[in-house]
Scaffold this active site. Structure first.
Site, PDB file in Angstrom:
ATOM      1  N   ASP A   1      16.150  -2.389 -18.256  1.00  0.00           N
ATOM      2  CA  ASP A   1      14.924  -2.921 -17.656  1.00  0.00           C
ATOM      3  C   ASP A   1      13.829  -1.857 -17.726  1.00  0.00           C
ATOM      4  OD1 ASP A   1      16.801  -2.854 -14.608  1.00  0.00           O
ATOM      5  OD2 ASP A   1      15.809  -1.171 -15.586  1.00  0.00           O
TER       6      ASP A   1
ATOM      7  N   ASP B   1      10.679  -0.169 -15.819  1.00  0.00           N
ATOM      8  CA  ASP B   1       9.971   0.002 -14.554  1.00  0.00           C
ATOM      9  C   ASP B   1       8.627   0.670 -14.805  1.00  0.00           C
ATOM     10  OD1 ASP B   1      12.120  -1.095 -13.225  1.00  0.00           O
ATOM     11  OD2 ASP B   1      13.073   0.858 -12.899  1.00  0.00           O
TER      12      ASP B   1
ATOM     13  N   ASP C   1      16.060  11.517  -8.861  1.00  0.00           N
ATOM     14  CA  ASP C   1      17.365  12.163  -8.731  1.00  0.00           C
ATOM     15  C   ASP C   1      17.682  13.186  -9.832  1.00  0.00           C
ATOM     16  OD1 ASP C   1      17.580  10.044 -10.517  1.00  0.00           O
ATOM     17  OD2 ASP C   1      19.245   9.063  -9.484  1.00  0.00           O
TER      18      ASP C   1
END
Ligand code: ATP
Ligand code: MG
Length: 445
Positions: A58, A60, A133
């Site tokens: 996907d 983003d 992260d």
């Protein structure tokens, strides 16, 4: 860290990302933002995957436009998330996720939500990068000039095939212990190595994973066993002590040999996936419990008794492992199916009947994955197969593409009923199945 020196900018000519690789609707969103005077970037997994020459799952988008401005700009949009507001822009059934750049307020996950209330403070590109992260996940593709912007050394880490926590890994894992599972997920999926300090922090802090929200943990665990390189993922989880932390009863019940067996099972699943042969989440989850059948001896045991024991064990373990009930139910049925194959190959009528059951095909697939290598079972297999072949339809029990359903939202199905459009057990409302054939009276066992 490169915060003081500013980001590395990789110009269009020096990286492989082409607009042609970016989803059309995402491009539309990016351009609409840009044309309205906002900053707009492709971010996260998509940039990472494109730099690795992989197809992103996907796309983003990150922008300096605020959620309210986004809602005004895109009529077909909706705000989602209470703590951290995202905007989904809809294109038919699909949506593009647009997030406003955030400040680096450190997340302390409360009741499962990664983001604390005051994380709603907006920030700039740099702060947005540093709260992410791993370095490979913090890259931005700027729609103005098609450059890749890298504050954290992510591009170098892609070249070095490293998963490196951004900032101090000890701090980052304490903030959100789910990141340790994510580190394993990415390392396994891409065949990357955990960077040294990141690995050391995991070795030290693995038990913190128990403080994390169980739903998020289960989700990441299932990502690991449904993506590529499942066996490697499990091996890493075991190596860092994460499996024993999370699922101590299961680890105890299957023992060290059982764990090896499970890893081998997933190794075969990996090999099949490379041949584009895929299995449902239910079938994969059942693989976790296959070692519980190890002690079964059809010459001595009784079907009913063994089936009852396995059923009880799997139900108890499954609940402690936070598996959804539907998944546990299917695992129980597929394991009972294994016992059925073992105990009743010599009962013609039963064989003839069971091969007609919609449970046969997934049971058969599980058998091949779990026990297909056991030569002693070859005669038994040929019996079942001979009967199954009398039915004209090909053996199913697989799904046409990797099963990416969210394990907390799927309905109880097995053998990919939802994908192949055929009626499958569990397609009914409650997803529970009790096939009388698998309940044995015991008289002829
Ligand atoms: P996948 O291909 O599995 O979707 P992804 O990188 O897109 O991988 P997501 O879980 O979709 O992973 O998250 C999107 C982005 O959000 C990540 O790339 C990362 O930058 C950021 N992110 C997600 N989870 C965390 C977390 N726990 N802590 C910090 N940043 C996170
Ligand atoms: Mg993603």
């Amino acid at each position: 860290m490169t915060a003081q020196t500013g980001p590395t900018i990789i110009a269009r000519a020096d990286h492989p990302i082409s607009r042609q690789d970016v989803d059309k609707d995402t491009l539309r969103v990016l351009y609409r933002l840009k044309d309205s005077g906002y900053e707009a970037f492709l971010v996260g997994g998509a940039v990472r995957d494109l730099l690795m020459d992989r197809r992103p799952k996907d796309f983003d988008v990150a922008t300096d436009a605020r959620p309210r401005e986004l809602r005004r700009l895109f009529k077909n949009s909706r705000e989602v998330g209470k703590r951290f507001r995202l905007v989904h822009v809809f294109f038919g059934p699909k949506n593009v996720e647009v997030a406003t750049l955030r400040s680096a307020v450190e997340a302390a996950p409360v009741d499962g939500d990664l983001y604390v209330d005051d994380d709603n403070e907006w920030g700039d590109l740099e702060s947005d990068a540093f709260r992410r992260d791993f370095t490979v996940n913090a890259l931005y593709y700027d729609i103005r000039d098609f450059a890749v912007i890298d504050y954290v050394g992510g591009v170098a880490d892609i070249h070095a095939k490293l998963i490196r926590a951004i900032g101090d890994p000890r701090v980052r894992f304490q903030e959100d212990p789910v990141r340790m599972l994510r580190a394993v997920k990415f390392a396994a999926r891409f065949g990357y190595t955990l960077e040294e300090k990141t690995a050391a922090a995991m070795a030290e802090l693995h038990a913190d994973v128990l403080k994390a929200n169980r739903h998020r943990v289960t989700e990441e665990f299932f990502r690991i066993i449904t993506q590529a390189n499942r066996a490697a993922g499990l091996r890493l989880l075991a190596q860092y002590g994460l499996l024993a932390d999370l699922y101590p009863d299961w680890i105890r019940a299957i023992g060290p040999d059982g764990l090896e067996q499970v890893i081998e099972f997933f190794g075969r699943v990996d090999a099949d996936a490379e041949q584009e042969r895929y299995y449902s989440i239910e079938l994969l989850a059942t693989g976790l419990f296959v070692p519980l059948l190890d002690t079964v001896d059809p010459a001595r045991d009784q079907f009913n008794r063994v089936a009852a024991r396995v059923t009880q064990e799997v139900r108890q373990l499954g609940i402690r492992m936070d598996l959804p009930k539907r998944l546990i139910n299917t695992a129980v049925e597929l394991l009972r199916g294994q016992l059925y194959l073992l105990f009743f190959a010599h009962k013609e009528q039963r064989v003839a009947r069971f091969v007609e059951s919609p449970w046969f095909d997934p049971t058969w697939r599980l058998h091949l994955l779990a026990f297909g290598g056991i030569d002693d079972l070859a005669p038994l297999r040929s019996t079942w197969l001979a009967f199954r072949r009398r039915i004209s339809k090909p053996i199913g029990g697989m799904v046409p593409s990797p099963d990416r359903r969210d394990i907390f939202s799927f309905r109880g199905r097995t053998g990919g009923g939802r994908h192949n459009g055929r009626n499958q057990p569990g397609d009914d409302d409650d997803g529970e199945w009790t096939e009388p054939e698998l309940v044995d009276s015991g008289e002829d066992a």
